[in-house]
Design a protein around this motif. Sequence first.
Motif, short mmCIF file in Angstrom:
data_model
loop_
_atom_site.label_atom_id
_atom_site.label_comp_id
_atom_site.label_asym_id
_atom_site.label_seq_id
_atom_site.Cartn_x
_atom_site.Cartn_y
_atom_site.Cartn_z
N ASP A 23 0.85 -1.20 0.00
CA ASP A 23 0.00 0.00 0.00
C ASP A 23 0.88 1.25 0.00
N GLY A 24 0.43 2.26 -0.74
CA GLY A 24 1.22 3.50 -0.79
C GLY A 24 2.28 3.42 -1.86
N SER A 38 2.63 4.36 -4.69
CA SER A 38 2.98 5.54 -5.51
C SER A 38 4.13 6.30 -4.85
N ASN A 64 -5.82 14.79 3.47
CA ASN A 64 -5.34 15.46 2.25
C ASN A 64 -6.15 16.73 2.05
N TYR A 113 0.52 14.74 7.06
CA TYR A 113 -0.07 13.85 6.04
C TYR A 113 1.04 13.35 5.13
N GLY A 141 0.57 10.53 3.05
CA GLY A 141 -0.01 10.02 1.80
C GLY A 141 0.28 8.55 1.62
N SER A 142 0.75 7.90 2.66
CA SER A 142 0.93 6.45 2.67
C SER A 142 0.19 5.97 3.92
N MET A 143 -0.91 5.21 3.72
CA MET A 143 -1.80 4.94 4.85
C MET A 143 -1.08 4.30 6.03
N PHE A 155 -6.85 10.29 11.76
CA PHE A 155 -6.57 10.14 10.33
C PHE A 155 -7.91 10.12 9.61
N TYR A 211 -9.89 9.86 5.77
CA TYR A 211 -10.03 9.89 4.33
C TYR A 211 -11.53 9.98 4.05
N LYS A 218 -11.81 6.95 -0.78
CA LYS A 218 -10.84 6.28 -1.66
C LYS A 218 -10.40 4.92 -1.10
N LEU A 219 -10.33 4.79 0.22
CA LEU A 219 -9.71 3.60 0.82
C LEU A 219 -10.64 2.40 0.77
N GLU A 241 -7.90 -2.20 3.75
CA GLU A 241 -7.32 -0.96 4.30
C GLU A 241 -8.14 -0.50 5.51
#
Length: 338
Positions: free
Chosen positions: A122-123, A125, A213, A245, A247-249, A263, A265, A275-276, A281
């Motif tokens: 996960d994460g 990107s 975010n 933040y 950006g990686s859960m 946290f 989202y 999104k999650l 997740e």
Amino acid sequence: HAADAYRTDLMTITRFVLNEQSKYPESRGDFSILLSHIVLGCKFVCSAVNKAGLAKLIGLAGETNVQGEEQKKLDVLSNEVFVKALVSSGRTCILVSEEDEKATFVEKSNRGRYCVVFDPLDGSSNIDCGVSIGTIFGIYIVKDGGEPALDDVLQPGKNMVAAGYCMYGSSCTLVISTGGGVNGFTLDPSLGEFILTHPDIKIPKKGKIYSVNEGNAKNWDGPTTKYVEKCKFPKDGSSPKSLRYIGSMVADVHRTLLYGGIFLYPADKKSPNGKLRVLYEVFPMSFLMEQAGGQAFTGKQRALDLLPSDIHERSPIFLGSYDDVEEIKALYAAEESM
Ligand code: P6P
């Protein structure tokens, strides 16, 4: 004291789980065997992630996963390693991976009682810029009788028997709960063992950090907008919360678990379900938060009560310190009553 215990009385994750399982006389050691295969997967991914920059594993594999995202080679590798490790454990019957459109049904001769839902990396990107990423997993026991079927994994998160994540960062940390609290283990590469370093983790009742975010603020609904406003401009004279933040859960949740805070989202106009992903997740992280004394809320209900209807379903999520989540629950309740 701790240093001596570390040197001579090593509390490895294997030993820890065996101790836990010994509380259930009927247990046949299957869970410990399953966990040892999950741990093997984590060790492999940890090694691959650490070598990624050198081994040119970084970069697009050219394939895209079911989410339509470009898959990086490490995604592909990690998914294959976990699927093979879990099937070869002989203790699983259904696997759901973020990387695979369909669930994997283990063939009869090699089947066990456990269903594992996981995001192998996960994460992802964030791989190229060296930000911490992680593996997230949840474990159900297959419902009695009959052939394994999708509704064995389309269960509320509260039915999970275990959940955890492994974070690949400055150190490799595996945080897990089997229903009796949360414990953290750190990989000692010289031993190849995960050693207990964070016994009985409890999240602070209230925190000073909010994690969201802010780039999505234009699309948030009323209660989320009001809550974030409250974090930044508290009306009761208290200090504003800090924004963190990554950006990686896994990294954002790990910090929330250890330092406290919330946290988020949230849903927004573009993504009404956030999104999650629920199974691999939202549920595992919500399970851990509750086990650590925190809570997890979807904007409508307790996250672990959600009954998913699709293996890749999404949900908004607000999780972390008990009191912080209470505040956003009150804002959503007020909206409901309007
Ligand atoms: P955004 C990473 O891609 C991920 O799935 C989670 O690890 C992370 O919390 C979230 O997406 C970040 O999403 O929209 O803020 O970039």
